[in-house]
Motif scaffolding. Structure first.
Motif, PDB file in Angstrom:
ATOM      1  N   MET A  13      12.378-116.568  10.138  1.00 53.28           N
ATOM      2  CA  MET A  13      12.803-116.176   8.816  1.00 53.28           C
ATOM      3  C   MET A  13      12.014-117.007   7.798  1.00 53.28           C
ATOM      4  N   THR A  14      11.445-116.339   6.797  1.00 56.33           N
ATOM      5  CA  THR A  14      10.640-117.056   5.816  1.00 56.33           C
ATOM      6  C   THR A  14      11.523-117.655   4.723  1.00 56.33           C
ATOM      7  N   ASP A  15      10.978-118.632   4.028  1.00 50.54           N
ATOM      8  CA  ASP A  15      11.700-119.239   2.912  1.00 50.54           C
ATOM      9  C   ASP A  15      12.001-118.209   1.826  1.00 50.54           C
ATOM     10  N   ASP A  16      11.055-117.284   1.572  1.00 54.96           N
ATOM     11  CA  ASP A  16      11.287-116.253   0.555  1.00 54.96           C
ATOM     12  C   ASP A  16      12.436-115.334   0.949  1.00 54.96           C
ATOM     13  N   ALA A  17      12.504-114.963   2.230  1.00 51.38           N
ATOM     14  CA  ALA A  17      13.590-114.087   2.684  1.00 51.38           C
ATOM     15  C   ALA A  17      14.938-114.784   2.532  1.00 51.38           C
ATOM     16  N   ILE A  18      15.003-116.046   2.894  1.00 49.18           N
ATOM     17  CA  ILE A  18      16.250-116.804   2.768  1.00 49.18           C
ATOM     18  C   ILE A  18      16.631-116.951   1.304  1.00 49.18           C
ATOM     19  N   ALA A  19      15.658-117.289   0.454  1.00 56.95           N
ATOM     20  CA  ALA A  19      15.938-117.450  -0.976  1.00 56.95           C
ATOM     21  C   ALA A  19      16.419-116.139  -1.585  1.00 56.95           C
ATOM     22  N   LEU A  20      15.794-115.024  -1.221  1.00 51.42           N
ATOM     23  CA  LEU A  20      16.195-113.718  -1.746  1.00 51.42           C
ATOM     24  C   LEU A  20      17.605-113.352  -1.282  1.00 51.42           C
ATOM     25  N   MET A  21      17.896-113.617  -0.024  1.00 48.96           N
ATOM     26  CA  MET A  21      19.217-113.329   0.524  1.00 48.96           C
ATOM     27  C   MET A  21      20.293-114.119  -0.226  1.00 48.96           C
ATOM     28  N   HIS A  22      20.067-115.404  -0.426  1.00 48.32           N
ATOM     29  CA  HIS A  22      21.053-116.235  -1.123  1.00 48.32           C
ATOM     30  C   HIS A  22      21.161-115.855  -2.597  1.00 48.32           C
ATOM     31  N   LEU A  23      20.045-115.536  -3.217  1.00 46.89           N
ATOM     32  CA  LEU A  23      20.059-115.149  -4.624  1.00 46.89           C
ATOM     33  C   LEU A  23      20.831-113.856  -4.833  1.00 46.89           C
ATOM     34  N   ALA A  24      20.604-112.870  -3.971  1.00 48.05           N
ATOM     35  CA  ALA A  24      21.317-111.594  -4.093  1.00 48.05           C
ATOM     36  C   ALA A  24      22.822-111.811  -3.956  1.00 48.05           C
ATOM     37  N   HIS A  25      23.211-112.625  -2.994  1.00 54.09           N
ATOM     38  CA  HIS A  25      24.632-112.916  -2.799  1.00 54.09           C
ATOM     39  C   HIS A  25      25.206-113.651  -4.013  1.00 54.09           C
ATOM     40  N   GLN A  26      24.491-114.652  -4.486  1.00 53.86           N
ATOM     41  CA  GLN A  26      24.967-115.444  -5.624  1.00 53.86           C
ATOM     42  C   GLN A  26      25.108-114.581  -6.876  1.00 53.86           C
ATOM     43  N   LEU A  27      24.142-113.733  -7.156  1.00 50.76           N
ATOM     44  CA  LEU A  27      24.219-112.865  -8.327  1.00 50.76           C
ATOM     45  C   LEU A  27      25.391-111.894  -8.204  1.00 50.76           C
ATOM     46  N   HIS A  28      25.556-111.307  -7.027  1.00 51.14           N
ATOM     47  CA  HIS A  28      26.667-110.381  -6.808  1.00 51.14           C
ATOM     48  C   HIS A  28      28.017-111.082  -7.015  1.00 51.14           C
ATOM     49  N   ARG A  29      28.188-112.240  -6.404  1.00 43.13           N
ATOM     50  CA  ARG A  29      29.453-112.984  -6.530  1.00 43.13           C
ATOM     51  C   ARG A  29      29.699-113.427  -7.966  1.00 43.13           C
ATOM     52  N   SER A  30      28.659-113.861  -8.656  1.00 40.80           N
ATOM     53  CA  SER A  30      28.821-114.303 -10.039  1.00 40.80           C
ATOM     54  C   SER A  30      29.246-113.146 -10.940  1.00 40.80           C
ATOM     55  N   LEU A  31      28.622-111.984 -10.773  1.00 41.97           N
ATOM     56  CA  LEU A  31      29.025-110.815 -11.560  1.00 41.97           C
ATOM     57  C   LEU A  31      30.457-110.424 -11.232  1.00 41.97           C
ATOM     58  N   ASP A  32      30.797-110.448  -9.953  1.00 41.55           N
ATOM     59  CA  ASP A  32      32.148-110.081  -9.527  1.00 41.55           C
ATOM     60  C   ASP A  32      33.197-111.017 -10.137  1.00 41.55           C
ATOM     61  N   ARG A  33      32.949-112.296 -10.106  1.00 41.42           N
ATOM     62  CA  ARG A  33      33.910-113.261 -10.660  1.00 41.42           C
ATOM     63  C   ARG A  33      34.046-113.116 -12.169  1.00 41.42           C
ATOM     64  N   ARG A  34      32.944-112.892 -12.861  1.00 43.59           N
ATOM     65  CA  ARG A  34      33.019-112.689 -14.303  1.00 43.59           C
ATOM     66  C   ARG A  34      33.827-111.440 -14.616  1.00 43.59           C
ATOM     67  N   LEU A  35      33.595-110.384 -13.858  1.00 47.90           N
ATOM     68  CA  LEU A  35      34.332-109.141 -14.072  1.00 47.90           C
ATOM     69  C   LEU A  35      35.825-109.340 -13.847  1.00 47.90           C
ATOM     70  N   GLN A  36      36.182-110.084 -12.812  1.00 45.62           N
ATOM     71  CA  GLN A  36      37.600-110.319 -12.534  1.00 45.62           C
ATOM     72  C   GLN A  36      38.294-110.973 -13.718  1.00 45.62           C
ATOM     73  N   GLY A  37      37.586-111.819 -14.439  1.00 49.64           N
ATOM     74  CA  GLY A  37      38.177-112.488 -15.581  1.00 49.64           C
ATOM     75  C   GLY A  37      38.192-111.654 -16.845  1.00 49.64           C
ATOM     76  N   ASP A  38      37.222-110.753 -17.005  1.00 50.45           N
ATOM     77  CA  ASP A  38      37.070-110.026 -18.264  1.00 50.45           C
ATOM     78  C   ASP A  38      37.523-108.568 -18.225  1.00 50.45           C
ATOM     79  N   PHE A  39      37.615-107.970 -17.055  1.00 43.99           N
ATOM     80  CA  PHE A  39      38.005-106.564 -16.937  1.00 43.99           C
ATOM     81  C   PHE A  39      39.516-106.464 -17.102  1.00 43.99           C
ATOM     82  N   VAL A  40      39.971-105.654 -18.056  1.00 41.97           N
ATOM     83  CA  VAL A  40      41.399-105.638 -18.406  1.00 41.97           C
ATOM     84  C   VAL A  40      42.261-104.873 -17.404  1.00 41.97           C
ATOM     85  N   HIS A  41      41.650-104.050 -16.580  1.00 46.80           N
ATOM     86  CA  HIS A  41      42.396-103.275 -15.584  1.00 46.80           C
ATOM     87  C   HIS A  41      42.305-103.981 -14.234  1.00 46.80           C
TER      88      HIS A  41
END
Length: 151
Positions: A1-29
């Motif tokens: 596994m290359t460093d770029d593949a690992i970095a991309l995998m972690h970045l995609a997960h982090q971005l998804h989780r960060s958006l999800d957590r922000r939505l949980q706090g701001d979405f009124v429904h």
């Protein structure tokens, strides 16, 4: 596994989780489950798709997609309508209520990302813009299950 593949995998997960957590706090429904959000976005993008087409797009088993659609119809997020040419075929459509909620989620998410992009320099924004088609190609490659090569 290359460093770029690992970095991309972690970045995609982090971005998804960060958006999800922000939505949980701001979405009124109450936030729908991830599978429902994905289904709503897909059906809104391709109105009139069948359950089988939805299952293929979401990479789900048809029986799981059918159960998901049934729950979403019961909760007022989707409608099932018979195909005018073939009454045996059922077409899926997003309801107005669901459309409003999708717009709200998309507005919040794009607002978070627009704010982050606004903090970047011109060259950085250009690099992100240039990377989007490449990242989309990577996503299709992974989705389509092409075999990997050892590095």
């Amino acid at each position: 596994m290359t460093d770029d593949a690992i970095a991309l995998m972690h970045l995609a997960h982090q971005l998804h989780r960060s958006l999800d957590r922000r939505l949980q706090g701001d979405f009124v429904h109450p936030k729908p489950p991830e599978a429902q959000i994905a289904a709503l976005w897909q059906i809104r993008q391709s109105p009139g798709m069948t359950v089988r087409e939805l299952a293929d797009e979401l990479q789900m088993q048809p029986n799981n997609a059918s159960a998901l659609v049934t729950a979403m119809v019961k909760s007022g997020l989707l409608t099932r309508e018979p195909d005018p040419q073939d009454r045996r075929v059922v077409r899926l459509h997003v309801t107005e209520q669901a459309r409003g909620r999708i717009d709200e989620v998309q507005g919040l998410s794009s607002g978070y990302l627009d704010a982050a992009l606004g903090d970047l320099g011109d060259d950085e924004r250009a690099a992100v813009h240039a990377a989007i088609p490449v990242l989309a190609r990577i996503a299709r490659h992974v989705r389509d299950g092409r075999p990997h090569r050892e590095a």
